[in-house]
Structures are given as C-alpha cells and as structure tokens.
Scaffold this motif. Sequence first.
Motif, PDB file in Angstrom:
ATOM      1  N   TYR A 385       0.840  -1.201   0.000  1.00  0.00           N
ATOM      2  CA  TYR A 385       0.000   0.000   0.000  1.00  0.00           C
ATOM      3  C   TYR A 385       0.875   1.251   0.000  1.00  0.00           C
ATOM      4  CZ  TYR A 385      -4.485  -2.362   0.770  1.00  0.00           C
ATOM      5  OH  TYR A 385      -5.618  -3.112   0.617  1.00  0.00           O
ATOM      6  N   GLU A 386       1.984   1.191   0.720  1.00  0.00           N
ATOM      7  CA  GLU A 386       2.901   2.330   0.727  1.00  0.00           C
ATOM      8  C   GLU A 386       3.480   2.550  -0.661  1.00  0.00           C
ATOM      9  OE1 GLU A 386       5.869   2.055   3.789  1.00  0.00           O
ATOM     10  OE2 GLU A 386       6.778   3.987   3.256  1.00  0.00           O
ATOM     11  N   MET A 387       3.837   1.451  -1.333  1.00  0.00           N
ATOM     12  CA  MET A 387       4.321   1.550  -2.714  1.00  0.00           C
ATOM     13  C   MET A 387       3.275   2.158  -3.627  1.00  0.00           C
ATOM     14  SD  MET A 387       6.294  -2.055  -3.558  1.00  0.00           S
ATOM     15  CE  MET A 387       6.308  -1.654  -5.309  1.00  0.00           C
ATOM     16  N   ALA A 388       2.010   1.814  -3.361  1.00  0.00           N
ATOM     17  CA  ALA A 388       0.909   2.264  -4.224  1.00  0.00           C
ATOM     18  C   ALA A 388       0.498   3.703  -3.930  1.00  0.00           C
ATOM     19  CB  ALA A 388      -0.286   1.337  -4.055  1.00  0.00           C
ATOM     20  N   GLY A 389       1.113   4.322  -2.905  1.00  0.00           N
ATOM     21  CA  GLY A 389       0.766   5.697  -2.568  1.00  0.00           C
ATOM     22  C   GLY A 389      -0.554   5.803  -1.838  1.00  0.00           C
ATOM     23  N   ASP A 390      -0.867   4.847  -0.992  1.00  0.00           N
ATOM     24  CA  ASP A 390      -2.110   4.852  -0.218  1.00  0.00           C
ATOM     25  C   ASP A 390      -1.751   4.820   1.272  1.00  0.00           C
ATOM     26  OD1 ASP A 390      -4.561   4.500   0.941  1.00  0.00           O
ATOM     27  OD2 ASP A 390      -5.190   2.847  -0.356  1.00  0.00           O
ATOM     28  N   PRO A 391      -1.327   5.972   1.842  1.00  0.00           N
ATOM     29  CA  PRO A 391      -0.879   5.986   3.242  1.00  0.00           C
ATOM     30  C   PRO A 391      -1.913   5.481   4.243  1.00  0.00           C
ATOM     31  CG  PRO A 391      -0.208   7.998   2.130  1.00  0.00           C
ATOM     32  CD  PRO A 391      -1.124   7.277   1.190  1.00  0.00           C
ATOM     33  N   PRO A 392      -3.203   5.881   4.150  1.00  0.00           N
ATOM     34  CA  PRO A 392      -4.151   5.382   5.156  1.00  0.00           C
ATOM     35  C   PRO A 392      -4.220   3.846   5.209  1.00  0.00           C
ATOM     36  CG  PRO A 392      -5.105   7.213   3.952  1.00  0.00           C
ATOM     37  CD  PRO A 392      -3.845   6.845   3.230  1.00  0.00           C
ATOM     38  N   ALA A 393      -4.268   3.226   4.032  1.00  0.00           N
ATOM     39  CA  ALA A 393      -4.326   1.762   4.009  1.00  0.00           C
ATOM     40  C   ALA A 393      -3.022   1.166   4.540  1.00  0.00           C
ATOM     41  CB  ALA A 393      -4.598   1.271   2.585  1.00  0.00           C
ATOM     42  N   ALA A 394      -1.908   1.799   4.208  1.00  0.00           N
ATOM     43  CA  ALA A 394      -0.608   1.294   4.681  1.00  0.00           C
ATOM     44  C   ALA A 394      -0.507   1.408   6.201  1.00  0.00           C
ATOM     45  CB  ALA A 394       0.525   2.075   4.016  1.00  0.00           C
ATOM     46  N   ILE A 395      -0.975   2.537   6.742  1.00  0.00           N
ATOM     47  CA  ILE A 395      -0.933   2.718   8.202  1.00  0.00           C
ATOM     48  C   ILE A 395      -1.781   1.660   8.896  1.00  0.00           C
ATOM     49  CG2 ILE A 395      -1.637   4.259  10.074  1.00  0.00           C
ATOM     50  CD1 ILE A 395      -0.924   6.610   8.176  1.00  0.00           C
ATOM     51  N   ALA A 396      -2.971   1.417   8.362  1.00  0.00           N
ATOM     52  CA  ALA A 396      -3.859   0.423   8.972  1.00  0.00           C
ATOM     53  C   ALA A 396      -3.216  -0.970   8.941  1.00  0.00           C
ATOM     54  CB  ALA A 396      -5.193   0.403   8.233  1.00  0.00           C
ATOM     55  N   ALA A 397      -2.574  -1.304   7.809  1.00  0.00           N
ATOM     56  CA  ALA A 397      -1.957  -2.628   7.684  1.00  0.00           C
ATOM     57  C   ALA A 397      -0.735  -2.757   8.604  1.00  0.00           C
ATOM     58  CB  ALA A 397      -1.543  -2.872   6.234  1.00  0.00           C
ATOM     59  N   TYR A 398       0.102  -1.719   8.643  1.00  0.00           N
ATOM     60  CA  TYR A 398       1.270  -1.767   9.529  1.00  0.00           C
ATOM     61  C   TYR A 398       0.832  -1.881  10.995  1.00  0.00           C
ATOM     62  CZ  TYR A 398       4.650  -0.426   5.873  1.00  0.00           C
ATOM     63  OH  TYR A 398       5.464  -0.401   4.764  1.00  0.00           O
ATOM     64  N   THR A 399      -0.192  -1.147  11.353  1.00  0.00           N
ATOM     65  CA  THR A 399      -0.664  -1.180  12.734  1.00  0.00           C
ATOM     66  C   THR A 399      -1.206  -2.559  13.092  1.00  0.00           C
ATOM     67  OG1 THR A 399      -1.233   1.178  12.588  1.00  0.00           O
ATOM     68  CG2 THR A 399      -2.216  -0.080  14.399  1.00  0.00           C
ATOM     69  N   ALA A 400      -1.962  -3.151  12.165  1.00  0.00           N
ATOM     70  CA  ALA A 400      -2.487  -4.503  12.406  1.00  0.00           C
ATOM     71  C   ALA A 400      -1.347  -5.511  12.549  1.00  0.00           C
ATOM     72  CB  ALA A 400      -3.412  -4.904  11.259  1.00  0.00           C
ATOM     73  N   ALA A 401      -0.325  -5.364  11.707  1.00  0.00           N
ATOM     74  CA  ALA A 401       0.824  -6.280  11.783  1.00  0.00           C
ATOM     75  C   ALA A 401       1.557  -6.118  13.108  1.00  0.00           C
ATOM     76  CB  ALA A 401       1.768  -6.017  10.616  1.00  0.00           C
ATOM     77  N   ALA A 402       1.704  -4.873  13.566  1.00  0.00           N
ATOM     78  CA  ALA A 402       2.410  -4.618  14.830  1.00  0.00           C
ATOM     79  C   ALA A 402       1.673  -5.249  16.002  1.00  0.00           C
ATOM     80  CB  ALA A 402       2.561  -3.111  15.050  1.00  0.00           C
ATOM     81  N   ARG A 403       0.356  -5.244  15.942  1.00  0.00           N
ATOM     82  CA  ARG A 403      -0.424  -5.834  17.034  1.00  0.00           C
ATOM     83  C   ARG A 403      -0.279  -7.356  17.062  1.00  0.00           C
ATOM     84  NH1 ARG A 403      -4.702  -2.010  15.811  1.00  0.00           N
ATOM     85  NH2 ARG A 403      -5.631  -3.593  14.472  1.00  0.00           N
ATOM     86  N   ARG A 404      -0.025  -7.960  15.904  1.00  0.00           N
ATOM     87  CA  ARG A 404      -0.021  -9.420  15.820  1.00  0.00           C
ATOM     88  C   ARG A 404       1.347 -10.056  16.021  1.00  0.00           C
ATOM     89  NH1 ARG A 404      -4.011  -9.873  10.506  1.00  0.00           N
ATOM     90  NH2 ARG A 404      -5.906  -9.196  11.576  1.00  0.00           N
ATOM     91  N   THR A 405       2.417  -9.333  15.767  1.00  0.00           N
ATOM     92  CA  THR A 405       3.730  -9.962  15.879  1.00  0.00           C
ATOM     93  C   THR A 405       4.115 -10.187  17.336  1.00  0.00           C
ATOM     94  OG1 THR A 405       6.074  -9.791  15.297  1.00  0.00           O
ATOM     95  CG2 THR A 405       4.950  -7.739  15.856  1.00  0.00           C
ATOM     96  N   THR A 406       4.885 -11.250  17.569  1.00  0.00           N
ATOM     97  CA  THR A 406       5.401 -11.530  18.914  1.00  0.00           C
ATOM     98  C   THR A 406       6.845 -11.072  19.062  1.00  0.00           C
ATOM     99  OG1 THR A 406       6.082 -13.749  18.228  1.00  0.00           O
ATOM    100  CG2 THR A 406       3.894 -13.526  19.234  1.00  0.00           C
ATOM    101  N   SER A 407       7.400 -10.508  17.996  1.00  0.00           N
ATOM    102  CA  SER A 407       8.785 -10.029  18.032  1.00  0.00           C
ATOM    103  C   SER A 407       8.782  -8.550  18.391  1.00  0.00           C
ATOM    104  CB  SER A 407       9.456 -10.250  16.668  1.00  0.00           C
ATOM    105  OG  SER A 407      10.650  -9.499  16.583  1.00  0.00           O
ATOM    106  N   VAL A 408       9.481  -8.203  19.446  1.00  0.00           N
ATOM    107  CA  VAL A 408       9.538  -6.803  19.871  1.00  0.00           C
ATOM    108  C   VAL A 408      10.207  -5.928  18.811  1.00  0.00           C
ATOM    109  CG1 VAL A 408      10.459  -5.213  21.598  1.00  0.00           C
ATOM    110  CG2 VAL A 408       9.450  -7.400  22.308  1.00  0.00           C
ATOM    111  N   PRO A 409      11.372  -6.330  18.252  1.00  0.00           N
ATOM    112  CA  PRO A 409      11.977  -5.489  17.208  1.00  0.00           C
ATOM    113  C   PRO A 409      11.061  -5.304  16.000  1.00  0.00           C
ATOM    114  CG  PRO A 409      13.579  -7.063  18.047  1.00  0.00           C
ATOM    115  CD  PRO A 409      12.254  -7.459  18.608  1.00  0.00           C
ATOM    116  N   GLU A 410      10.358  -6.361  15.599  1.00  0.00           N
ATOM    117  CA  GLU A 410       9.440  -6.217  14.464  1.00  0.00           C
ATOM    118  C   GLU A 410       8.284  -5.288  14.819  1.00  0.00           C
ATOM    119  OE1 GLU A 410       9.835 -10.194  11.691  1.00  0.00           O
ATOM    120  OE2 GLU A 410       8.145 -10.014  13.033  1.00  0.00           O
TER     121      GLU A 410
END
Length: 424
Positions: A385-410
């Motif tokens: 989404y970031e590549m496609a120039g769609d920041p809102p969608a990219a932010i939502a996806a990154y935030t969802a990924a951050a909530r799901r990962t068990t790796s602190v650095p990730e």
Amino acid sequence: MTDFPVSQYEIEDLLRELAPQVLGVLTRRYGDFDTAEDALQEAMLAAATQWPAEGRPENPRGWLIQVAQRRLVDTVRAEVARRNRETATALREVATPVDLSDGLEDRDDTLTLFFLCCHPVLSPASAIALTLRAVGGLTTDEIARAFLLPEATMAQRISRAKKRLAAVDRPFTLPGGESPAALDESGYPEQWRDRVGAVLHVLYLIFTEGHSTTGSALRRNDLSAEAIRLARALHRLLPDNSEVTGLLALLLLTDARRAARSGPHGELIPLAEQDRGRWHRATMVEGIRLVTATLPGGLTGPYQIQAAIAALHAQARHAEDTEWDRILVLYSRLELLTPNPMVTLNRAVALAMVHGPQAGLDLANTLDDTLKGSHRLEAVRGHLYEMAGDPPAAIAAYTAAARRTTSVPERDYLTLRAARLRNS
C-alpha cells in the motif's frame, strides 16, 4: 596429559565440541540415550575439574569416552543388581574395556547423533528440541527460552521424545549393525539418506529460530552458528547433494547480512534499507560459489532455489539493482515445487516489484484465509500500500501487523513505519 596449562574457557569450548561426539558413540554402542547422557555429564564434570589442574589429556575425546563408559558401567551394574535376569548380558557388554582402535575414534559422531535425533517417529518440534539438547549443547532452560515456552514444558517435550525413541527397536543402532555392507562409501548407512530431508528441515528451522527469534531479541547467533556448523558437516558428508549444498548456501547468504539487519539500538532494518557495505563479503562469496556449483544439474530443490534467490539479492550492489524479474521466476518455480502460503506471499512482493503494487496486492489478497492472523501478511500489505501511494491503508496494515507480531523489534519497526506515514 599435556604439560601446558589450559584455561577454563578453552576447556569449555573443547567440551562443547566433543560432547555430541561422545554422546553419539555411547548411544550407538549401548542404545540408551538417558543413561549415556547422564554418563557424559559426569565425564564432563570430571574433565572440568581435573584438566585445569592436571593438564588436558593427549586424546580428550578418548578420555571422555573412557570415563563416561566407566560411569555407565557403574550405572548398569547398579541396575543389574535390581534386575538379575539381565546380569549376564549387561556385564558382558559393559565390562569390556573401550576399544579405541575400532576405527571409529576419528569419526565425528555429531552428525550421526543428528541423524538419530531426526528419527521419523518424532515430530519436527520434538526432533528440534532433542537435537538442540543433544547436538547443540543447549540447556533445557535455553531451549525453552528460544521457543518462549516454560522450562517445565520443554523438559516434558524432551522427555517424551526420549521415551518415544526408547519405544523404537534400538533407534541408536546402525541399521543392519555396523557391518561395512550396511554403510555407503561415506561410512554412513544408506538408510539414513532417507532422513536427509528431515535433517535439512530441522537445520533450517534451527537457523530460522536463531535468525529471527521471537521475543525481545532480533536474533540468537549461537543457534544460527550451530545450524551453519552442522550444515557444513552434512555438506562434507554429502557434497554432491544439491539440496544439502543449497541449504548451506542459503544459510551462509542469509547470515552474511547479519550485521546490517539491525541498527545501533537493535532496531530492525529491512533488506532494501540495509547498508550493503556491512554485509560479510567472504561469507556471501562462499554462498554464491556453493549455489552456483549446483546449477549445472538444474534448479530442482526448494533450498537450492531459495539460495539462488538469496544470491541474486547478494549480487545487487544497491537495492534498486535487484533483478526482481529473475527472482519472480524463481519464486514461481519454488511455489510449484512446494506450495506454501509464505512462498506465495514472497512471490507477491516480487510480483509487485516487477508488475506494480496492485498486482502484488491482488495476489496477497488470495491469502486471507490461509494466513489469517499472520502479521507477515499485514506487513506485506502495508509495504505494498505504501508503494501504491495509499498511506491510510498502509498505516492500517502496519498497525495490524504490529499488534499481531510476537517479536519486539518487528513490532517497533512496524509501529515506527506507521508513525512516519502519519507524520509525512
């Protein structure tokens, strides 16, 4: 004994190297993993006590075998006292002094033990845990922390694995005995070649665990190094096996980027943003040389193909120089060989780099069911989404990924990525 002093560190390193070899000898000879492991621990304790004061023996491996066997003899004799019906057999087997001229003293039994721990009756999780304990020399607590499990849970897993092997008819005995007819030209049983696939799988998982551990650490170098060491040993045994060569090349090419994967504060740095000057050039060249040597036979195996992909990344001087069209072809071939949603997700990235972000998103969207709940799917979506120039969608996806990962650095990386887009 040698007449020069040896430091405690030198002894610890030597014992760590010799432990799996001695354990392999004992388990092959007596078939009882638990008893052999106990005897080895006592022998190592004796070595750690005596060697600093008396000097290292000329043949430390033979010394450990002799001492461990004496301890094993004591254990078996005690058992014999309780089980009279086994006295004759047990005493005949253990009362015989160790014959170090049996032609096996120079053989490194580490890999032998590795094959034994990858017995097909064990699940991959059990095989990995047992291998790390017996071959990697990690404690139960260390293994438990690596898998984010309580120590008691991991101890039960290892114990169950040993019991499962104990139920097998002499799992630590060479198929067909140790007769030359049962061995191939490398000195290993032909039947064990059937376990090469399982061994490669376990090696890859050990490396992956070390390279991208969950929790607070970005990696565990000891696990990655052990996987590479064992892969090298396996490659020396089977140099013409393209998958063995491919796996070793893949591990080397991946490990060569280690120093560039994290910043000064331990933060994750993605491949495209890494300082390629920090990649370990000699390791990378070795990996490229290895995978290149397999190419005359064609790209036929998944590890070989993954190594070829890693080699293309390694050969790009800058991220924009990456030959994504060739990588896309390789991922397509890999997907045909080993259908796997993670391979498809990687292909989606390559597809986006060749045909644009929407093509990658369309393919990633087909994985909603198979990768439901995976942070990696959302992380890739955020990137596309970031590549496609769609920041809102990219932010939502990154935030969802951050909530799901068990790796602190990730988690920190994904959160920061979303924050940067919000502030841009």
